[in-house]
Design an enzyme around this catalytic site. Structure first.
Site, PDB file in Angstrom:
ATOM      1  CG  ASN A   1      36.609  26.060  49.145  1.00 29.65           C
ATOM      2  OD1 ASN A   1      35.592  26.465  49.711  1.00 29.65           O
ATOM      3  ND2 ASN A   1      36.735  26.023  47.832  1.00 29.65           N
TER       4      ASN A   1
ATOM      5  CG  HIS B   1      34.860  31.312  47.994  1.00 34.04           C
ATOM      6  ND1 HIS B   1      34.603  30.524  49.091  1.00 34.04           N
ATOM      7  CD2 HIS B   1      35.078  30.449  46.955  1.00 34.04           C
ATOM      8  CE1 HIS B   1      34.674  29.254  48.733  1.00 34.04           C
ATOM      9  NE2 HIS B   1      34.960  29.173  47.452  1.00 34.04           N
TER      10      HIS B   1
ATOM     11  CB  CYS C   1      31.790  28.668  46.771  1.00 32.07           C
ATOM     12  SG  CYS C   1      32.399  26.994  46.723  1.00 32.07           S
TER      13      CYS C   1
HETATM   14  O1  UT7 Z   1      35.210  26.927  45.823  1.00 29.88           O
HETATM   15  C1  UT7 Z   1      35.309  26.067  44.734  1.00 29.88           C
HETATM   16  C2  UT7 Z   1      36.171  26.639  43.761  1.00 29.88           C
HETATM   17  N1  UT7 Z   1      37.398  25.909  43.581  1.00 29.88           N
HETATM   18  C3  UT7 Z   1      38.506  26.583  43.311  1.00 29.88           C
HETATM   19  O2  UT7 Z   1      38.523  27.769  43.376  1.00 29.88           O
HETATM   20  C4  UT7 Z   1      39.735  25.841  42.920  1.00 29.88           C
HETATM   21  C5  UT7 Z   1      40.465  26.607  41.833  1.00 29.88           C
HETATM   22  N2  UT7 Z   1      41.646  25.905  41.400  1.00 29.88           N
HETATM   23  C6  UT7 Z   1      42.735  25.783  42.182  1.00 29.88           C
HETATM   24  O3  UT7 Z   1      42.768  26.272  43.287  1.00 29.88           O
HETATM   25  C7  UT7 Z   1      43.937  25.114  41.597  1.00 29.88           C
HETATM   26  O4  UT7 Z   1      43.712  24.866  40.244  1.00 29.88           O
HETATM   27  C8  UT7 Z   1      44.278  23.764  42.326  1.00 29.88           C
HETATM   28  C9  UT7 Z   1      44.789  24.073  43.739  1.00 29.88           C
HETATM   29  C10 UT7 Z   1      43.076  22.866  42.400  1.00 29.88           C
HETATM   30  C11 UT7 Z   1      45.369  23.045  41.560  1.00 29.88           C
HETATM   31  O5  UT7 Z   1      46.515  23.874  41.459  1.00 29.88           O
HETATM   32  P1  UT7 Z   1      47.234  24.070  40.057  1.00 29.88           P
HETATM   33  O6  UT7 Z   1      48.378  24.928  40.295  1.00 29.88           O
HETATM   34  O7  UT7 Z   1      46.208  24.507  39.071  1.00 29.88           O
HETATM   35  O8  UT7 Z   1      47.751  22.602  39.765  1.00 29.88           O
HETATM   36  P2  UT7 Z   1      47.454  21.706  38.472  1.00 29.88           P
HETATM   37  O9  UT7 Z   1      46.075  21.179  38.495  1.00 29.88           O
HETATM   38  O10 UT7 Z   1      47.944  22.417  37.257  1.00 29.88           O
HETATM   39  O11 UT7 Z   1      48.446  20.495  38.751  1.00 29.88           O
HETATM   40  C12 UT7 Z   1      49.864  20.663  38.718  1.00 29.88           C
HETATM   41  C13 UT7 Z   1      50.493  19.342  39.089  1.00 29.88           C
HETATM   42  C14 UT7 Z   1      49.938  18.171  38.315  1.00 29.88           C
HETATM   43  O12 UT7 Z   1      50.985  17.262  38.088  1.00 29.88           O
HETATM   44  P3  UT7 Z   1      51.746  17.222  36.671  1.00 29.88           P
HETATM   45  O13 UT7 Z   1      50.676  16.910  35.674  1.00 29.88           O
HETATM   46  O14 UT7 Z   1      52.341  18.597  36.503  1.00 29.88           O
HETATM   47  O15 UT7 Z   1      52.741  16.138  36.863  1.00 29.88           O
HETATM   48  C15 UT7 Z   1      48.957  17.536  39.257  1.00 29.88           C
HETATM   49  O16 UT7 Z   1      48.759  16.158  39.024  1.00 29.88           O
HETATM   50  O17 UT7 Z   1      50.230  19.064  40.479  1.00 29.88           O
HETATM   51  C16 UT7 Z   1      49.652  17.757  40.591  1.00 29.88           C
HETATM   52  N3  UT7 Z   1      48.756  17.771  41.726  1.00 29.88           N
HETATM   53  C17 UT7 Z   1      49.176  17.505  42.970  1.00 29.88           C
HETATM   54  N4  UT7 Z   1      50.388  17.195  43.456  1.00 29.88           N
HETATM   55  C18 UT7 Z   1      50.492  16.993  44.775  1.00 29.88           C
HETATM   56  C19 UT7 Z   1      47.430  18.049  41.735  1.00 29.88           C
HETATM   57  N5  UT7 Z   1      46.971  17.963  43.010  1.00 29.88           N
HETATM   58  C20 UT7 Z   1      48.040  17.626  43.775  1.00 29.88           C
HETATM   59  C21 UT7 Z   1      48.201  17.400  45.146  1.00 29.88           C
HETATM   60  N6  UT7 Z   1      49.436  17.097  45.610  1.00 29.88           N
HETATM   61  N7  UT7 Z   1      47.189  17.475  46.028  1.00 29.88           N
END
Ligand code: UT7
Length: 320
Positions: free
Chosen positions: A277, A247, A111
């Protein structure tokens, strides 16, 4: 002598995939995706691949610059999702647009690719090797996405952005790039062919893996850090910067960067709601939108900044 962006172009596939569309294939919801990422929809190429999108963006950038393909002496294409191992994507774009006088090669920095490519062009232009370059950021991550993994498949979209850069008296002021290979495993795509007739290994198909929280923490720390380095090293006041073209990985990352830099969100434009993204393409697509919307005036100072797999990060300060 420095390099100045004299035209921009972009291309995204026609097919729109909404959050509701994704909720039909993985357990997710429009509400979760929008709240956690800022994404409403993304474009996915059904037939449109990396080089096709890149060539379209390049043609639009040439038109915008009022330049001819034959004037290009360098094509740098930043991607981590090339259509083939070789020929490289830059050579395919060269053939598609008729840039017969250019040297063409790819850069791989995920990226951060567009910022890495722009910094490389700047070094070539400053040293007098090349004068007119086409710089492209393009990715087709839909082909590398595990469409059963809700943690990643809701984030990415396909697209390409391009800029024509020419040797002039004003333009790029300073660039910063960095890498941390030790932490590379938090964001990877291990598709590879390590086989030969001696080891008997077969090509392995693999998809994007991401530890989202680790990447999030890395981004909100590293992006403000490298922007501050860019400002310090160029002796530039942050108040003189009109836009931070960041980005587009997550709207919460953009908001956090703005907060850490104590800058208002009006200076941090976003289009992640429409494209998701698009990896190496987010910054040039956003730049092209600002340019075509008439939001950029000659003399405006802009900072372009990216981060991503590698890990890598890069930022460019320029005068429009
Ligand atoms: O350009 C490449 C670089 N990539 C990035 O910059 C990504 C950076 N990271 C992020 O943007 C965030 O970490 C994400 C958007 C990927 C995830 O958001 P988060 O607030 O960090 O969520 P999390 O991974 O802590 O997950 C929270 C909850 C989990 O459930 P439990 O364990 O709390 O029950 C996940 O399983 O959300 C769940 N979850 C979802 N729920 C519904 C994860 N993905 C999804 C989804 N829909 N798509």
């Amino acid at each position: 002598m420095t390099s100045r962006i004299i035209g921009t172009g972009s291309y995204v596939p026609e097919h729109i995939v909404t959050n509701d569309d994704l909720a039909k294939i993985v357990e997710t919801s429009d509400e979760w995706i929008l709240e956690r990422t800022g994404i409403r929809e993304r474009r996915i190429g059904i037939e449109e691949g990396t080089s096709f999108m890149a060539a379209k963006a390049a043609q639009r950038a040439l038109e915008n610059a009022g330049a001819e393909a034959e004037e290009l002496d360098l094509i740098l294409l930043a991607t981590s999702s090339p259509d083939h191992c070789f020929p490289n994507g830059a050579c395919e774009v060269q053939a598609a647009i008729g840039a017969v006088n250019a040297t063409a090669f790819d850069i791989s920095a995920a990226c951060s690719g567009f910022e890495f490519a722009l910094s490389t062009v700047q070094a070539f232009v400053q040293s007098g090797v090349y004068k007119t370059a086409l710089v492209i950021g393009v990715d087709c991550l839909s082909k590398l996405t595990d469409w059963t993994d809700r943690g990643t498949c809701v984030l990415f979209g396909d697209g390409a952005g391009a800029a024509i850069v020419r040797a002039e008296e004003t333009g790029i002021i300073h660039t910063v790039m960095g890498s941390d290979g030790v932490r590379g495993a938090v964001l990877s795509c291990a598709a590879r062919n390590n086989g030969n007739f001696l080891n008997g290994k077969q090509p392995e198909l693999d998809y994007i893996y991401m530890n989202g929280q680790e990447v999030f923490k890395f981004a909100v720390k590293k992006v403000p850090e490298c922007i501050r380095q860019l400002l310090d090293e160029s002796d530039t006041d942050i108040g003189d910067v009109k836009y931070f073209v960041l980005h587009q990985a997550n709207s919460r990352i953009c908001e956090s960067v703005a907060k850490r830099l104590k800058q208002p969100m009006e200076k941090v434009p976003m289009n992640i709601d429409r494209y998701g993204n698009t990896s190496g393409a987010t910054v040039p697509i956003l730049l092209d939108e600002l340019n075509r919307n008439g939001q950029l005036n000659r003399g405006d100072k802009l900072i372009l900044a990216g981060f991503g797999g590698g890990l890598t990060w890069g930022a460019v300060l320029l005068e429009w």
